[in-house]
Scaffold this active site. Structure first.
Site: not given
Length: 395
Positions: A167-169
């Site tokens: 999700v961060d990526i």
């Protein structure tokens, strides 16, 4: 050679991964990215193990091609110092909780008073609006709420977090894309703007076929481990030495697959001829395929399947992945000098331009490594003033 974004200055207030990884992409493209951190250090990523001689390898993964300047934004002097920097900046990137910038006195309206063309990109867990907008956002929590964990893992096991912070990526990519777009809009005669990136929005949008299956047919995808909800055979099989991923994506490939495995009878069996019927009879087909793969090693099967145009690959551990001949041929690892570690090995940006090759120009900076030189060059402060600010804890 000129880099695409070398005339762009970004003040990066972000921490952890999604924000810093987004600014790192822009730094790779040539932007002058300045990490603005507290003199005491506020990015917990610096504190995450494992460490190499005191430096967090997690921090190293998301902060190349940047400088680090320390400013205490909670002090009035520090706030004014930051606003001075905004006057000549193009972008401010932040991922504080919603409303934090306003409480610090550096919200979007205040930034535009200093620089009407400034672009503010805010990356939060749930966005600037909605009933959850004030909740903190962390990758595994978003994986859970978005439904991603429910479709990840074995059918008999628990919902499973993806092994990297996807999700961060994904959010870092959308942050970089949105900033590039806002710069393009501004360059065509527009003003700056406030970009609202929500981790939950990003992951919902990344559910792809899983989302479409539900929205269009009401089908709620199930957790199937390494199998695919819509395609068969599309899963891991155990070979004589280690597992292997097989991705037979269409009926033409399945015909070839049957030929390679010497199972022509599957092509005349109505249960297996077409993908739709294979999905309905996946367990029966899988039970027949698995013993065949146990007769050879994963590398042997890869050679056979690759020769016949069937997508496949052994399941590598991380060491095997970095030793893969294709990864080495593409030179995905670059060594760069570091002031305390001598050299650090970093993964390169995957974008390949024919005319503007990207390199890692700057090591991930030490906390406040560039504070003095930056303030001297940008704000023309002399050493007496800088020493005074240091003594007062402003920088």
């Amino acid at each position: 050679m000129n880099l695409p974004l070398e005339d762009i200055k970004i003040l990066d207030l972000s921490r952890i991964y999604a924000g810093p990884a987004g600014s790192m992409i822009l730094g790779d493209l040539g932007a002058n990215v300045i990490r603005i951190e507290s003199p005491k250090g506020t990015d917990s990523m610096r504190d995450w193990s494992p460490f190499v001689e005191g430096e967090s390898t997690y921090y190293l993964s998301a902060n190349r091609n940047k400088s680090s300047v320390t400013i205490n934004l909670k002090s009035e002097t520090g706030r004014l110092l930051f606003l001075d920097l905004v006057k000549s900046a193009d972008v401010v990137l932040e991922n504080y909780k919603t409303g934090t910038l306003d409480r610090l006195g550096i919200g979007y309206e205040t930034l535009t008073q200093q620089n009407p063309k400034i672009i503010l990109c805010s990356v939060t867990g749930y966005g600037q609006t909605g009933p959850f907008s004030n909740e903190p956002g962390f990758d595994p929590v978003i994986q859970a709420i978005s439904g991603l964990m429910d479709v990840t893992g074995s059918a008999e096991g628990d919902p499973t977090r993806v092994g990297v912070p996807v999700v961060d990526i994904y959010s870092s990519l959308y942050a970089a894309i949105s900033i590039l777009t806002a710069l393009r809009v501004r360059d065509k005669g527009g003003e700056g703007q406030h970009i609202d990136i929500s981790l939950l929005d990003v992951q919902i949008s990344s559910l792809a076929n899983i989302a479409s299956s539900y929205l269009m047919s009401g089908y709620i995808s199930k957790r199937l481990g390494n199998q695919h909800n819509n395609v068969v055979p599309y899963q891991v099989f155990q070979c004589s030495d280690r597992p292997m991923m097989i991705a037979v994506g269409n009926d033409k490939q399945f015909n070839k697959f049957c030929e390679v495995l010497n199972r022509p009878e599957w092509l005349s069996d109505d249960k297996f001829r077409f993908n739709s019927s294979r999905v309905e009879n996946r367990d029966e087909l899988t039970e027949q395929i698995q013993p065949i793969f146990l007769t050879k090693s994963a590398d042997e099967w890869f050679q056979i399947l690759s020769t016949n145009g069937i997508p496949s690959g052994p399941v590598n551990n991380i060491e095997q992945a970095f030793k893969h001949p294709q990864v080495k041929a593409r030179k995905m690892v670059e060594e760069v000098p570091h002031p305390t570690l001598g050299k650090v090995k970093l993964v390169r940006n995957p974008i390949r331009f024919s005319n503007t090759p990207m390199t890692i120009r700057k090591h991930p900076p030490l906390l406040g490594e560039h504070t003095v030189s930056f303030l001297q060059e940008e704000l023309k402060l002399d050493m007496n003033e800088i020493e005074r600010l240091q003594s007062e804890g402003v920088i």
